[in-house]
Enzyme design. Structure first.
Site, PDB file in Angstrom:
ATOM      1  N   LEU A   1      -6.937  -5.087   7.352  1.00 46.76           N
ATOM      2  CA  LEU A   1      -6.618  -6.253   6.525  1.00 46.76           C
ATOM      3  C   LEU A   1      -7.198  -6.168   5.117  1.00 46.76           C
ATOM      4  O   LEU A   1      -6.780  -6.915   4.226  1.00 46.76           O
ATOM      5  CB  LEU A   1      -7.102  -7.548   7.201  1.00 46.76           C
TER       6      LEU A   1
ATOM      7  N   HIS B   1       2.754   3.432  -9.065  1.00 47.82           N
ATOM      8  CA  HIS B   1       2.590   1.996  -9.344  1.00 47.82           C
ATOM      9  C   HIS B   1       3.840   1.437 -10.038  1.00 47.82           C
ATOM     10  O   HIS B   1       4.250   0.312  -9.769  1.00 47.82           O
ATOM     11  CB  HIS B   1       1.345   1.757 -10.200  1.00 47.82           C
TER      12      HIS B   1
ATOM     13  N   TRP C   1       3.019   7.909  -2.429  1.00 46.30           N
ATOM     14  CA  TRP C   1       4.433   8.074  -2.837  1.00 46.30           C
ATOM     15  C   TRP C   1       4.502   9.002  -4.046  1.00 46.30           C
ATOM     16  O   TRP C   1       5.341   9.904  -4.106  1.00 46.30           O
ATOM     17  CB  TRP C   1       5.010   6.700  -3.174  1.00 46.30           C
TER      18      TRP C   1
ATOM     19  N   ASP D   1       0.837  -1.197   0.000  1.00 48.03           N
ATOM     20  CA  ASP D   1       0.000   0.000   0.000  1.00 48.03           C
ATOM     21  C   ASP D   1       0.875   1.251   0.000  1.00 48.03           C
ATOM     22  O   ASP D   1       1.967   1.247   0.563  1.00 48.03           O
ATOM     23  CB  ASP D   1      -0.900  -0.027   1.242  1.00 48.03           C
TER      24      ASP D   1
ATOM     25  N   LEU E   1      11.462 -20.607  -3.766  1.00 51.97           N
ATOM     26  CA  LEU E   1      10.358 -19.764  -3.275  1.00 51.97           C
ATOM     27  C   LEU E   1       9.097 -19.997  -4.114  1.00 51.97           C
ATOM     28  O   LEU E   1       9.180 -20.145  -5.327  1.00 51.97           O
ATOM     29  CB  LEU E   1      10.789 -18.300  -3.424  1.00 51.97           C
TER      30      LEU E   1
HETATM   31  C1  FPP Z   1      -1.759   0.211  -3.348  1.00 54.08           C
HETATM   32  O1  FPP Z   1      -1.372   1.535  -3.529  1.00 54.08           O
HETATM   33  C2  FPP Z   1      -1.279  -0.632  -4.401  1.00 54.08           C
HETATM   34  C3  FPP Z   1      -2.072  -1.272  -5.320  1.00 54.08           C
HETATM   35  C4  FPP Z   1      -3.522  -1.127  -5.358  1.00 54.08           C
HETATM   36  C5  FPP Z   1      -1.541  -2.129  -6.349  1.00 54.08           C
HETATM   37  C6  FPP Z   1      -0.239  -2.812  -6.112  1.00 54.08           C
HETATM   38  C7  FPP Z   1       0.472  -2.825  -7.410  1.00 54.08           C
HETATM   39  C8  FPP Z   1       1.805  -2.794  -7.581  1.00 54.08           C
HETATM   40  C9  FPP Z   1       2.739  -2.835  -6.479  1.00 54.08           C
HETATM   41  C10 FPP Z   1       2.410  -2.674  -8.947  1.00 54.08           C
HETATM   42  C11 FPP Z   1       2.215  -3.789  -9.895  1.00 54.08           C
HETATM   43  C12 FPP Z   1       2.254  -5.146  -9.331  1.00 54.08           C
HETATM   44  C13 FPP Z   1       2.947  -6.191  -9.850  1.00 54.08           C
HETATM   45  C14 FPP Z   1       2.801  -7.545  -9.261  1.00 54.08           C
HETATM   46  C15 FPP Z   1       3.868  -6.020 -10.971  1.00 54.08           C
HETATM   47  P1  FPP Z   1      -2.489   2.668  -3.583  1.00 54.08           P
HETATM   48  O2  FPP Z   1      -2.659   3.039  -5.007  1.00 54.08           O
HETATM   49  O3  FPP Z   1      -3.741   2.210  -2.913  1.00 54.08           O
HETATM   50  O4  FPP Z   1      -1.776   3.774  -2.761  1.00 54.08           O
HETATM   51  P2  FPP Z   1      -2.469   4.974  -1.940  1.00 54.08           P
HETATM   52  O5  FPP Z   1      -3.269   4.326  -0.831  1.00 54.08           O
HETATM   53  O6  FPP Z   1      -1.307   5.737  -1.431  1.00 54.08           O
HETATM   54  O7  FPP Z   1      -3.320   5.753  -2.918  1.00 54.08           O
END
Ligand code: FPP
Length: 241
Positions: A196, A38, A26, A21, A132
């Site tokens: 969670l 992302h 960021w 998250d 893994l």
């Molecule tokens: C949460 O950040 C993150 C996600 C919803 C997606 C996770 C995706 C990645 C880490 C990138 C791609 C994944 C792979 C496996 C290549 P958020 O957008 O909710 O952040 P915020 O709460 O700060 O807005």
């Protein structure tokens, strides 16, 4: 009763799951578009998988796209799916070389057909790997997982293949998306949020939970190692004394 999972105090975890998250925050802190967060998050995934291999973890489960993430704008969903395609295309060689087995949890066959085909191929290519297991959660929701298990059990009961009176935890566990993974020892959530969010609710019943303020794009080997140290210092009692 045998202890499920990482064993005694001082031992490291076998199976770690991460709610990744903070990508959006960021990016916002840098006045960048969310997609930049992302993208940096995908780099953190690469680093963390490498670190998990080096630490000798048996399983790493990453929450990449929840069944609720469909509520995001279509452009952001497309960005995330694009990053997933790129991740699999660019990392598969290294994953295979490092003896990593890819697994997907969630109702992932509902993703776009080219992604399903790509993942099917990656799963088949890494199926016999033994170091893994990297489980990526896609279109995953724990309540949805339990509903899918329940539907399957009811169909099996209707067909006379299972006796409802014989139902126990092992019967349910064998039908979860995580069926052949070790018990979940440690669940990490980044970015300071403390919830969670419908992730691995059954599996986390006895997991240690670590919440860190680090935003996911800043997560690295040191952050993973620090969370594992916290785990190793905790006493797990599983309801006993
Ligand atoms: C949460 O950040 C993150 C996600 C919803 C997606 C996770 C995706 C990645 C880490 C990138 C791609 C994944 C792979 C496996 C290549 P958020 O957008 O909710 O952040 P915020 O709460 O700060 O807005």
């Amino acid at each position: 009763m045998p202890k499920p999972g990482g064993g005694d105090e001082g031992a490291g975890p076998r199976h770690v799951a991460i709610i990744m998250d903070g990508n959006g925050r960021w990016a916002k802190a840098r006045r960048l578009p969310r997609v930049a967060g992302h993208r940096a998050g995908a780099e953190a995934v690469r680093r963390t998988v490498r670190a998990a291999c080096e630490m000798g973890l048996e399983a790493l489960t990453l929450y990449a796209f929840s069944s609720e993430n469909w509520r995001r704008p279509a452009t952001e969903i497309a960005d995330l799916m694009g990053l997933l395609r790129r991740f699999v295309a660019s990392e598969l060689e290294e994953i295979a070389r490092n003896d990593v087995r890819l697994k997907i949890v969630g109702d992932w066959r509902k993703l776009e057909p080219d992604i399903v085909a790509m993942l099917d191929d990656a799963i088949a290519r890494t199926a016999s790997n033994r170091a893994l297991t990297l489980a990526i959660a896609l279109n995953y929701g724990a309540r949805d997982e339990m509903l899918r298990v329940t539907r399957r059990l009811m169909r099996e009961a209707r067909a006379g293949e299972i006796d409802p009176d014989a139902l126990d935890e092992a019967v349910v566990e064998a039908r979860l998306d995580t069926a052949e993974l070790p018990p979940l020892d440690l669940l990490i959530r980044t970015s300071g949020e403390v919830r969670l969010s419908n992730f691995l609710l059954w599996q986390a019943a006895y997991s240690e939970l670590v919440f860190t303020d680090t935003l996911w794009p800043d997560f690295d080997a040191a952050a993973l190692s620090a969370a594992c140290d916290v785990f190793a210092g905790r006493e797990r009692r599983y309801g006993g004394l």
